[in-house]
Design a protein around this motif. Structure first.
Motif, PDB file in Angstrom:
ATOM      1  N   ALA A 162       0.922  -1.083   0.167  1.00 33.93           N
ATOM      2  CA  ALA A 162       0.355  -0.440   0.029  1.00 33.93           C
ATOM      3  C   ALA A 162       0.857   1.316  -0.102  1.00 33.93           C
ATOM      4  CB  ALA A 162      -0.818   0.185   1.334  1.00 33.93           C
ATOM      5  N   ARG A 163       1.808   1.011   0.902  1.00 36.57           N
ATOM      6  CA  ARG A 163       2.898   2.049   0.770  1.00 36.57           C
ATOM      7  C   ARG A 163       3.593   2.825  -0.400  1.00 36.57           C
ATOM      8  NH1 ARG A 163       7.282   1.965   4.792  1.00 36.57           N
ATOM      9  NH2 ARG A 163       5.946   2.394   6.383  1.00 36.57           N
ATOM     10  N   HIS A 164       3.740   1.865  -1.291  1.00 37.91           N
ATOM     11  CA  HIS A 164       4.401   1.569  -2.782  1.00 37.91           C
ATOM     12  C   HIS A 164       3.446   2.440  -3.985  1.00 37.91           C
ATOM     13  CE1 HIS A 164       8.324   0.865  -1.889  1.00 37.91           C
ATOM     14  NE2 HIS A 164       8.109  -1.114  -1.390  1.00 37.91           N
ATOM     15  N   VAL A 165       2.462   1.959  -3.307  1.00 41.10           N
ATOM     16  CA  VAL A 165       1.137   1.966  -4.422  1.00 41.10           C
ATOM     17  C   VAL A 165       1.096   3.638  -4.046  1.00 41.10           C
ATOM     18  CG1 VAL A 165      -2.087   1.825  -4.896  1.00 41.10           C
ATOM     19  CG2 VAL A 165      -0.119  -0.158  -4.717  1.00 41.10           C
ATOM     20  N   GLU A 166       0.647   4.344  -2.955  1.00 40.72           N
ATOM     21  CA  GLU A 166       0.436   5.628  -2.621  1.00 40.72           C
ATOM     22  C   GLU A 166       1.306   6.562  -3.617  1.00 40.72           C
ATOM     23  OE1 GLU A 166      -0.157   8.230   1.544  1.00 40.72           O
ATOM     24  OE2 GLU A 166       0.315   6.321   1.503  1.00 40.72           O
ATOM     25  N   ALA A 178      -3.335  -8.134 -14.889  1.00 45.69           N
ATOM     26  CA  ALA A 178      -2.381  -7.005 -13.797  1.00 45.69           C
ATOM     27  C   ALA A 178      -1.021  -6.784 -14.520  1.00 45.69           C
ATOM     28  CB  ALA A 178      -2.330  -7.551 -13.143  1.00 45.69           C
ATOM     29  N   LEU A 179      -0.328  -7.712 -14.824  1.00 44.49           N
ATOM     30  CA  LEU A 179       0.840  -7.465 -15.270  1.00 44.49           C
ATOM     31  C   LEU A 179       1.144  -7.242 -16.874  1.00 44.49           C
ATOM     32  CD1 LEU A 179       2.497 -11.313 -13.719  1.00 44.49           C
ATOM     33  CD2 LEU A 179       2.652  -9.026 -13.260  1.00 44.49           C
ATOM     34  N   ARG A 180      -0.258  -7.019 -17.875  1.00 43.76           N
ATOM     35  CA  ARG A 180      -0.090  -6.420 -19.013  1.00 43.76           C
ATOM     36  C   ARG A 180      -0.224  -5.094 -18.837  1.00 43.76           C
ATOM     37  NH1 ARG A 180      -4.052  -4.917 -22.737  1.00 43.76           N
ATOM     38  NH2 ARG A 180      -5.941  -6.360 -20.860  1.00 43.76           N
ATOM     39  N   LEU A 181      -1.145  -4.449 -18.409  1.00 45.09           N
ATOM     40  CA  LEU A 181      -1.228  -3.013 -18.056  1.00 45.09           C
ATOM     41  C   LEU A 181      -0.051  -2.372 -17.214  1.00 45.09           C
ATOM     42  CD1 LEU A 181      -4.733  -3.598 -15.777  1.00 45.09           C
ATOM     43  CD2 LEU A 181      -4.139  -2.551 -18.465  1.00 45.09           C
ATOM     44  N   ALA A 182       0.718  -3.379 -16.282  1.00 39.46           N
ATOM     45  CA  ALA A 182       2.204  -2.697 -15.642  1.00 39.46           C
ATOM     46  C   ALA A 182       2.854  -2.955 -16.499  1.00 39.46           C
ATOM     47  CB  ALA A 182       2.092  -3.399 -14.534  1.00 39.46           C
ATOM     48  N   ASP A 183       3.362  -3.909 -17.213  1.00 36.14           N
ATOM     49  CA  ASP A 183       4.033  -3.626 -18.438  1.00 36.14           C
ATOM     50  C   ASP A 183       4.165  -2.832 -18.993  1.00 36.14           C
ATOM     51  OD1 ASP A 183       5.750  -6.113 -17.317  1.00 36.14           O
ATOM     52  OD2 ASP A 183       4.822  -7.558 -18.799  1.00 36.14           O
ATOM     53  N   ARG A 184       2.897  -2.337 -19.848  1.00 35.11           N
ATOM     54  CA  ARG A 184       2.711  -1.392 -20.739  1.00 35.11           C
ATOM     55  C   ARG A 184       2.999  -0.093 -20.409  1.00 35.11           C
ATOM     56  NH1 ARG A 184      -3.687  -0.599 -23.022  1.00 35.11           N
ATOM     57  NH2 ARG A 184      -3.775   0.483 -20.484  1.00 35.11           N
ATOM     58  N   GLU A 243      -6.459   2.253 -15.134  1.00 39.71           N
ATOM     59  CA  GLU A 243      -5.784   1.097 -15.388  1.00 39.71           C
ATOM     60  C   GLU A 243      -4.894   0.897 -14.028  1.00 39.71           C
ATOM     61  OE1 GLU A 243      -4.451   1.973 -19.356  1.00 39.71           O
ATOM     62  OE2 GLU A 243      -6.140   1.523 -19.992  1.00 39.71           O
ATOM     63  N   THR A 244      -3.784   1.994 -14.289  1.00 43.28           N
ATOM     64  CA  THR A 244      -2.552   1.969 -13.060  1.00 43.28           C
ATOM     65  C   THR A 244      -4.016   0.903 -11.511  1.00 43.28           C
ATOM     66  OG1 THR A 244      -2.885   3.984 -12.224  1.00 43.28           O
ATOM     67  CG2 THR A 244      -1.132   2.966 -13.457  1.00 43.28           C
ATOM     68  N   ASP A 245      -4.820   1.786 -10.935  1.00 44.38           N
ATOM     69  CA  ASP A 245      -5.482   0.728 -10.082  1.00 44.38           C
ATOM     70  C   ASP A 245      -5.848  -0.450  -9.913  1.00 44.38           C
ATOM     71  OD1 ASP A 245      -4.454   3.682  -9.121  1.00 44.38           O
ATOM     72  OD2 ASP A 245      -6.916   4.360  -9.479  1.00 44.38           O
ATOM     73  N   LEU A 246      -6.285  -0.251 -11.351  1.00 41.27           N
ATOM     74  CA  LEU A 246      -7.106  -2.012 -11.342  1.00 41.27           C
ATOM     75  C   LEU A 246      -5.713  -2.471 -11.776  1.00 41.27           C
ATOM     76  CD1 LEU A 246      -9.085  -4.189 -12.267  1.00 41.27           C
ATOM     77  CD2 LEU A 246      -9.114  -3.417 -14.600  1.00 41.27           C
TER      78      LEU A 246
END
Length: 308
Positions: free
Chosen positions: A209-213, A264-270, A283-286
């Motif tokens: 959660a800290r990294h996401v924030e 999730a990994l496809r969105l993160a790689d993009r 998209e990143t939140d998802l």
């Protein structure tokens, strides 16, 4: 006259020839010798008694042991020397440690030595040895009863460590601990493993959660990469696998093409490798939500396996 002289001369020659044989045989006929090494002793004091026997080398000689009768003495111990043979005569020697509580002024001891001859035995008594009793308190006059003094005060005694009881107690305690470990050990190990799983999962969720924030506030790709790396390392430790060293395609294949992991990994790689940010954070939140939800599902699966 000459005829009478010849037999007499022959007898003298025969006697001269037998003298060495008789001289050699004479020590074997000497009885066992017993003697006290001190002329006097006191009541309860150790006194040494020496028993020796010279005999022919071929004899099988047995000296008294602890079961013999040492009256009026008591047997304490003994030391012996190996048989020594010199000039055709063997010497056996044993020193006995004795003590007496008899009040006789002069006390004697005479120990036997046993000789084995096939199935027969021959017992030879030793010479009589005496020792004087040294009195510490002079004897009272005749007809006078000594006055007794009463002393009932208790003397201090140093406490001794009771090793047998402590060792027995330690043994019983070890047996109890072993029984408890066999009975409840598996359940305790399960509880400890569940405790570690929950603790690690709570720590992962907090760090994730800290990294996401931080990513939401800074839109920095570094924070997003840190969140993905933390997710991979957590699943590696949770399931004891190696997904932290796999590519995105290999991770998706490892989890049987799971839809949440794949999306999730496809969105993160993009976002990370294509540097394609959308107008909003949907998209990143998802992606972050799908990875966290998947980690929760894998944690619950491992927890159920441990709690069986």
């Amino acid at each position: 006259m000459r005829s009478a002289w010849r037999p007499r001369r022959a007898a003298e020659l025969g006697a001269l020839l037998l003298l060495p044989v008789l001289a050699a045989a004479q020590p074997a006929a000497t009885p066992p010798q017993g003697r006290f090494l001190r002329p006097g002793t006191r009541v309860g004091e150790i006194v040494e008694y020496e028993l020796s026997y010279r005999h022919a080398p071929g004899l099988n000689v047995i000296f008294p042991d602890s079961t013999a009768d040492y009256t009026p003495f008591e047997f304490v111990g003994k030391t012996y020397q190996p048989t020594r043979t010199r000039q055709g005569v063997s010497l056996d020697q044993t020193t006995y440690r004795l003590r007496t509580f008899d009040l006789a002024p002069v006390q004697a001891l005479q120990l036997p030595v046993t000789i084995l001859r096939g199935r027969d035995t021959l017992t030879l008594p030793s010479t009589r040895a005496t020792v004087q009793l040294r009195r510490v308190v002079p004897p009272p006059p005749a007809g006078v009863t000594p006055a007794l003094r009463q002393a009932t005060a208790l003397l201090p005694v140093e406490p001794a460590f009771n090793y047998p009881y402590w060792l027995a107690g330690a043994g019983v305690l070890l047996l109890l601990l072993g029984g408890v470990a066999l009975t409840f050990g598996r359940r305790w190990r399960q509880r400890y493993q569940l405790y570690k799983l929950r603790k690690n999962h709570v720590y992962f969720l907090a760090q994730y959660a800290r990294h996401v924030e931080r990513f939401t506030l800074s839109r920095s790709l570094t924070n997003m990469e840190r969140a993905i790396t933390l997710w991979k390392n957590y699943l590696t430790n949770l399931e004891n696998n190696t997904i932290n060293s796999l590519t995105t395609r290999e991770i998706v294949a490892h989890y049987q093409n799971d839809a949440d992991v794949r999306l999730a990994l496809r969105l993160a790689d993009r976002v990370i490798y294509g540097n394609q940010f959308s107008e909003d954070d949907t998209e990143t939140d998802l992606a972050f939500d799908l990875l966290r939800t998947f980690a929760d599902r894998r944690f619950e699966l491992v927890r159920q396996q441990v709690d069986k």
